[in-house]
Design an enzyme around this catalytic site. Structure first.
Site, mmCIF file in Angstrom:
data_model
loop_
_atom_site.group_PDB
_atom_site.id
_atom_site.type_symbol
_atom_site.label_atom_id
_atom_site.label_comp_id
_atom_site.label_asym_id
_atom_site.label_seq_id
_atom_site.Cartn_x
_atom_site.Cartn_y
_atom_site.Cartn_z
ATOM 1 N N GLU A 283 28.100 35.934 34.200
ATOM 2 C CA GLU A 283 29.279 35.056 34.171
ATOM 3 C C GLU A 283 30.501 35.748 34.756
ATOM 4 O O GLU A 283 31.488 35.975 34.053
ATOM 5 C CB GLU A 283 29.595 34.655 32.725
ATOM 6 N N ARG A 286 36.669 37.455 37.293
ATOM 7 C CA ARG A 286 37.570 38.273 38.100
ATOM 8 C C ARG A 286 36.924 38.824 39.374
ATOM 9 O O ARG A 286 37.491 38.740 40.457
ATOM 10 C CB ARG A 286 38.065 39.451 37.249
ATOM 11 N N ARG A 323 50.403 38.544 34.624
ATOM 12 C CA ARG A 323 49.497 39.654 34.317
ATOM 13 C C ARG A 323 50.196 40.994 34.108
ATOM 14 O O ARG A 323 49.811 41.740 33.201
ATOM 15 C CB ARG A 323 48.408 39.777 35.377
ATOM 16 N N CYS A 354 64.367 34.145 33.658
ATOM 17 C CA CYS A 354 65.391 34.668 32.761
ATOM 18 C C CYS A 354 64.785 35.538 31.666
ATOM 19 O O CYS A 354 64.884 35.222 30.480
ATOM 20 C CB CYS A 354 66.177 33.511 32.157
ATOM 21 N N GLU A 355 64.113 36.578 32.074
ATOM 22 C CA GLU A 355 63.524 37.558 31.160
ATOM 23 C C GLU A 355 63.608 38.890 31.876
ATOM 24 O O GLU A 355 63.177 38.989 33.030
ATOM 25 C CB GLU A 355 62.024 37.289 30.934
HETATM 26 C C1 LIG Z 1 36.247 35.445 30.482
HETATM 27 C C2 LIG Z 1 34.803 35.419 30.299
HETATM 28 C C3 LIG Z 1 33.968 35.752 31.368
HETATM 29 C C4 LIG Z 1 34.489 36.266 32.686
HETATM 30 O O1 LIG Z 1 35.044 37.543 32.554
HETATM 31 P P1 LIG Z 1 35.491 38.360 33.840
HETATM 32 O O2 LIG Z 1 36.028 39.615 33.280
HETATM 33 O O3 LIG Z 1 36.536 37.566 34.528
HETATM 34 O O4 LIG Z 1 34.307 38.578 34.693
HETATM 35 C C5 LIG Z 1 32.616 35.611 31.179
HETATM 36 N N1 LIG Z 1 32.099 35.181 30.009
HETATM 37 C C6 LIG Z 1 32.886 34.869 28.967
HETATM 38 C C7 LIG Z 1 32.259 34.389 27.713
HETATM 39 C C8 LIG Z 1 34.255 34.986 29.067
HETATM 40 O O5 LIG Z 1 35.015 34.691 28.021
#
Ligand SMILES: *Cc1c(COP(=O)(O)O)cnc(C)c1O
Length: 426
Positions: A283, A286, A323, A354-355
């Protein structure tokens, strides 16, 4: 050729001293689409997606973690490359479906799923829903969900910012091991198909050590499940987490190396415990989109505030990129018309909000930045605009996808009218 930042997208080049991306000069893009502007390089998106698909086994699923940047065009591109989508809200599910993701390639997460979200997942007939709490089990079954994974918390601390570690003991995500075993038992009792286990340790990981430990731990846990339930996971979802470099000199593993190391360890650990080889899910968020984008800002005020601090103020800031404030991310930047020129001093790049904390880059060498210059900030493709806000009544920037001399708007710039459209006049 003059030296250019390594952290720029793949198609970045210098033409007559000026930055171009996707075959288009940065200043042309800014003139045509306005600033701030988030520019995604299609070539980078494709090559990072392919790196995952090529490194993963044929039966694996690489699910784009939509929260990194929820965008229909990006999802459509990934769907076309055979990827799936990982979503955690009704909104993200809608993006995935609109982007043409087939339901069987959608994985639904969430540490606090609403009934609406469970029903929508069931109605769409998504491939997998991830159980994250004991009462997810009866609620998912009642909503009509069929296949589930159970997310387990291994109690592993990863070397990342505390806000983005998720696998430690006491995390709000997932279930402690004993509760996870109980959830699998219950899921099977209530007629859910318990397909496997899920693990996600954290984000912006810069080596494979933690995930390898995670996989070792998971194999031990799978063996425990076998002993307790006569059940073994047919699917193992190892989450995301691979980091990217934000500044030159920062090193992140190549996608292929990271995936390869993880798979090798998984095979080894599974063999040690004599477990049947599972189907593997990844999954990435980034590492799939982060490197692909640069944000273009127009420089306004340049102000010497003290002996040691000169501010370069840009026309965006924490509303399009929170970030640096949230995680202390350090960004690089280039003045797009003078790439590779010598810096004449150290500057602090701040936004227009404004921070006092609205600082994009604390100290960076730049070549005499002045009003009207265009500043490109690389590695802003993930968790940047997706975490943006309308603070100070600032409409969020537009987004373009560039490739081979063509740009297309994949998210239009917000307007003040968009903001006012939500108001009711009391
Ligand atoms: C955010 C998240 C990801 C992705 O994470 P990355 O660091 O962006 O690769 C994958 N799985 C779950 C359950 C997440 O919460």
């Amino acid at each position: 050729m003059r030296r250019m930042l390594d952290v720029l997208p793949e198609s970045a080049e210098v033409r007559d001293g000026a930055l171009a991306v996707g075959g288009l000069a940065a200043n042309e893009l800014a003139d045509r689409f306005g600033t701030p502007l988030v520019v995604y390089c299609e070539q980078t998106l494709r090559s990072d997606a392919r790196a995952y698909v090529d490194a993963a086994p044929a039966d694996a699923l690489v699910a784009y973690s939509v929260k990194a940047f929820p965008n229909v065009a990006l999802i459509r591109l990934f769907a076309g490359l055979g990827l799936g989508a990982d979503v955690s809200t009704l909104g993200e599910l809608a993006y995935a479906l609109r982007g043409g993701m087939t339901a069987d390639r959608i994985v639904v997460h969430g540490n606090n799923k609403s009934d609406d979200e469970l029903r929508a997942a069931a109605e769409a007939d998504v491939g997998l829903l991830v159980i994250d709490a004991a009462d997810d089990v009866p609620r998912a079954a009642a909503a009509g969900v069929r296949s589930v994974l159970v997310r387990v918390t291994p109690g592993i601390d990863v070397d990342t910012h505390p806000a983005i570690g998720t696998g430690y003991t006491g995390s709000k995500f997932g279930l402690p091991p004993d509760d996870a075993i109980e959830a699998i038992r219950r899921a099977r009792e209530v007629g859910l198909e318990a397909r496997g286990l899920h693990l996600h340790l954290g984000s912006q990981l810069l080596d494979a050590q933690a995930p390898r430990m995670g996989v070792d731990w998971l194999a031990g846990f799978a063996a425990e499940c076998r002993a307790a339930l006569e059940w073994t996971p047919a699917v193992v979802d190892v989450g995301g987490g691979l980091g990217i470099a934000h500044v030159d000199g920062e090193r992140a593993p190549a996608i292929g190396d990271f995936v390869g190391a993880l798979l090798a360890r998984l095979q080894h650990a599974w063999r040690l415990h004599d477990l049947p080889p599972p189907r593997v899910l990844f999954e990435p968020g980034r590492s799939l989109v982060g490197r692909a984008a640069v944000t273009l800002y127009r420089v306004g005020v340049v102000k010497r505030a003290s002996e040691s601090t000169t501010y370069v103020a840009v026309d965006g800031g924490m509303s399009d990129n929170p970030r640096p404030q949230l995680y202390g991310v350090r960004h690089a930047a280039v003045v797009t018309s003078r790439v590779g020129a010598e810096a004449d001093g150290q500057y602090t790049v701040c936004g227009k909000h404004c921070e006092s904390g609205d600082v994009l880059i604390e100290r960076i060498g730049l070549p005499a930045p002045r009003r009207g210059d265009l500043l490109a900030v690389p590695a802003t493709g993930a968790y940047t605009l997706g975490m943006g806000s309308n603070y100070n009544g600032v409409p969020r920037p537009g987004v373009v996808l560039v490739s081979r001399g063509e740009a297309r708007v994949i998210r239009r710039r917000e307007t003040v009218d968009d903001l006012l459209a939500l108001e009711t006049n009391g």
